[in-house]
Design a protein around this motif. Sequence first.
Motif, mmCIF file in Angstrom:
data_model
loop_
_atom_site.group_PDB
_atom_site.id
_atom_site.type_symbol
_atom_site.label_atom_id
_atom_site.label_comp_id
_atom_site.label_asym_id
_atom_site.label_seq_id
_atom_site.Cartn_x
_atom_site.Cartn_y
_atom_site.Cartn_z
ATOM 1 N N GLY A 136 -11.788 88.104 22.249
ATOM 2 C CA GLY A 136 -10.711 86.884 22.008
ATOM 3 C C GLY A 136 -12.872 86.914 21.660
ATOM 4 O O GLY A 136 -13.342 85.241 21.678
ATOM 5 N N MET A 137 -13.009 87.332 21.257
ATOM 6 C CA MET A 137 -15.014 87.257 20.465
ATOM 7 C C MET A 137 -15.026 86.707 18.523
ATOM 8 O O MET A 137 -13.678 86.483 18.293
ATOM 9 N N ARG A 138 -16.031 86.121 18.350
ATOM 10 C CA ARG A 138 -15.888 85.163 17.000
ATOM 11 C C ARG A 138 -15.762 86.289 15.786
ATOM 12 O O ARG A 138 -15.291 85.943 15.007
ATOM 13 N N ILE A 139 -16.122 87.412 16.295
ATOM 14 C CA ILE A 139 -15.897 88.394 15.114
ATOM 15 C C ILE A 139 -14.731 89.030 15.003
ATOM 16 O O ILE A 139 -13.937 89.439 13.639
ATOM 17 N N ASN A 140 -14.236 88.690 15.796
ATOM 18 C CA ASN A 140 -12.388 89.482 15.599
ATOM 19 C C ASN A 140 -11.407 88.835 15.026
ATOM 20 O O ASN A 140 -10.573 88.786 14.061
ATOM 21 N N GLY A 141 -12.075 87.095 15.227
ATOM 22 C CA GLY A 141 -11.364 85.717 13.528
ATOM 23 C C GLY A 141 -9.733 85.870 13.788
ATOM 24 O O GLY A 141 -8.988 85.249 13.409
ATOM 25 N N PHE A 142 -9.483 85.859 15.782
ATOM 26 C CA PHE A 142 -7.989 85.621 15.686
ATOM 27 C C PHE A 142 -8.309 83.961 15.452
ATOM 28 O O PHE A 142 -6.900 83.224 15.851
ATOM 29 N N GLY A 143 -9.365 83.421 15.776
ATOM 30 C CA GLY A 143 -9.160 81.300 15.901
ATOM 31 C C GLY A 143 -8.038 80.594 16.491
ATOM 32 O O GLY A 143 -8.000 79.780 17.134
ATOM 33 N N PHE A 144 -7.839 81.709 18.625
ATOM 34 C CA PHE A 144 -7.810 81.130 19.483
ATOM 35 C C PHE A 144 -8.483 79.227 20.313
ATOM 36 O O PHE A 144 -7.375 78.917 20.271
ATOM 37 N N GLU A 145 -9.872 79.509 19.379
ATOM 38 C CA GLU A 145 -10.824 78.895 20.249
ATOM 39 C C GLU A 145 -9.713 77.255 18.838
ATOM 40 O O GLU A 145 -10.560 76.017 19.931
ATOM 41 N N THR A 146 -9.883 77.632 18.013
ATOM 42 C CA THR A 146 -9.028 76.789 17.427
ATOM 43 C C THR A 146 -7.542 75.642 17.871
ATOM 44 O O THR A 146 -7.844 74.948 16.787
ATOM 45 N N ARG A 147 -7.409 76.464 18.668
ATOM 46 C CA ARG A 147 -5.670 75.482 19.319
ATOM 47 C C ARG A 147 -6.300 74.211 19.708
ATOM 48 O O ARG A 147 -7.081 74.375 20.375
ATOM 49 N N ASP A 148 -5.106 73.430 20.087
ATOM 50 C CA ASP A 148 -5.294 72.370 20.502
ATOM 51 C C ASP A 148 -5.716 72.273 22.012
ATOM 52 O O ASP A 148 -6.369 71.930 22.678
ATOM 53 N N VAL A 149 -4.723 73.445 22.701
ATOM 54 C CA VAL A 149 -4.793 74.207 23.857
ATOM 55 C C VAL A 149 -4.734 75.594 23.579
ATOM 56 O O VAL A 149 -4.795 76.426 23.124
ATOM 57 N N PRO A 150 -5.533 76.277 25.312
ATOM 58 C CA PRO A 150 -5.685 77.207 24.981
ATOM 59 C C PRO A 150 -4.917 78.351 24.872
ATOM 60 O O PRO A 150 -3.294 78.314 24.872
ATOM 61 N N PRO A 151 -4.696 79.521 24.022
ATOM 62 C CA PRO A 151 -3.094 80.043 24.342
ATOM 63 C C PRO A 151 -2.804 81.009 25.514
ATOM 64 O O PRO A 151 -3.553 80.730 25.915
ATOM 65 N N PRO A 152 -1.717 80.467 25.605
ATOM 66 C CA PRO A 152 -1.110 81.057 26.543
ATOM 67 C C PRO A 152 -0.532 81.854 26.177
ATOM 68 O O PRO A 152 -1.054 83.293 25.435
ATOM 69 N N SER A 153 -0.550 83.062 27.703
ATOM 70 C CA SER A 153 -0.800 84.676 27.705
ATOM 71 C C SER A 153 0.729 85.214 26.778
ATOM 72 O O SER A 153 0.243 86.597 26.739
ATOM 73 N N ALA A 154 1.856 84.439 26.655
ATOM 74 C CA ALA A 154 2.328 84.965 25.746
ATOM 75 C C ALA A 154 2.329 85.312 24.516
ATOM 76 O O ALA A 154 2.483 85.920 23.294
ATOM 77 N N VAL A 155 1.530 83.906 23.704
ATOM 78 C CA VAL A 155 0.511 84.185 22.104
ATOM 79 C C VAL A 155 -0.603 85.648 22.101
ATOM 80 O O VAL A 155 -0.725 86.387 21.038
#
Length: 349
Positions: A257-276
């Motif tokens: 979940g770090m910045r360097i990984n670049g998955f972009g989870f932090e850009t979602r309107d809501v936090p990513p659910p565990s399934a995502v």
Amino acid sequence: MTSQAASAGNYLAVRPDWLARGVEAALDPELPIIDAHHHLWDRPNWRYLFDEYRADIDASGHHVTASVFMQCQAMYRSDGPAAMRVVGETEFVNGVGAMSASGHYGPRRLCAGIVGHADLRLGDAVAPVLEAHIAAAPGRFRGIRHITVWDADRSLMNPLSAGPPGLLGDGAFRAGFARLAPLGLVFDAWLFHPQIGELTELARAFPQTTIVLDHLGGIVGIGAYRDRRDDIFAEWSRAIRALARCENVCIKLGGLGMRINGFGFETRDVPPPSAVLAAAWRPYIELCIEAFGTQRCMFESNFPVDKGSYGYGSVWNAFKRLTRHASTSDRMNLFSGTAARVYALALPG
């Protein structure tokens, strides 16, 4: 509630209001968990100490029985010999471990294991520092992390911990590294995925030293590595499989979940659910488990660093989804057994 800032842009900001929109009930809430990697610190605009960590665990509903603290430059001594100032972090965390072990805060054994820092470039002269760590936390101090992160893209690195290139092969560093095994200490490795080959060479040179690779080997997906995820996965996979052939190496599954990984989870309107989260991480987690086996893999939260991308409950739910069809013994290894054994945790029972 305001977001908690991260220094120098190296961490994603923690946004409590945003996280509150993605709370999940714990899956398999009775499954024992040892959180194999977390931090505690008190930084400008970012306080994450015993109470904050406990609050995340309590709110998650997961059965976290113990944890391993990982060095993060917290509470170093303000005076005394420079090489010895790092022992202040161990003294601080040992106090937290003692608080938890008192039973006053429940049955958990948080900070049952402590990994601190020592400058291994001191060579043989690092021995007194290692001995001071052990004396500061008898029964809890378990290893050293000397961060060796380096990349030609300087924007990727935290200036507080960036290392020079080629540090794992440096003669002075290796002389200090040789001091770990005789004292029964583990080495935690934090680097970026292009450096995994350097760690493999180190592991081959010191087969009696237990090495734990943090955060699946630092998969980079931003900066010079942006939009190359398929190629990077192939490169990382080859490096991981080669490293896994070193039987003295274990790996931590998490820290994605770090910045360097670049998955972009932090850009979602809501936090990513565990399934995502589970869907995004499945190729990486499954390859590591296949390569290392469950007896050399352990799950980690990497909190509070990863808290900028998802909640504590969600990350453990994702790990549980990813191992839903694993055997009971394999799940026990992944969620608690490997961490307890590798870090020789002294736990009740």
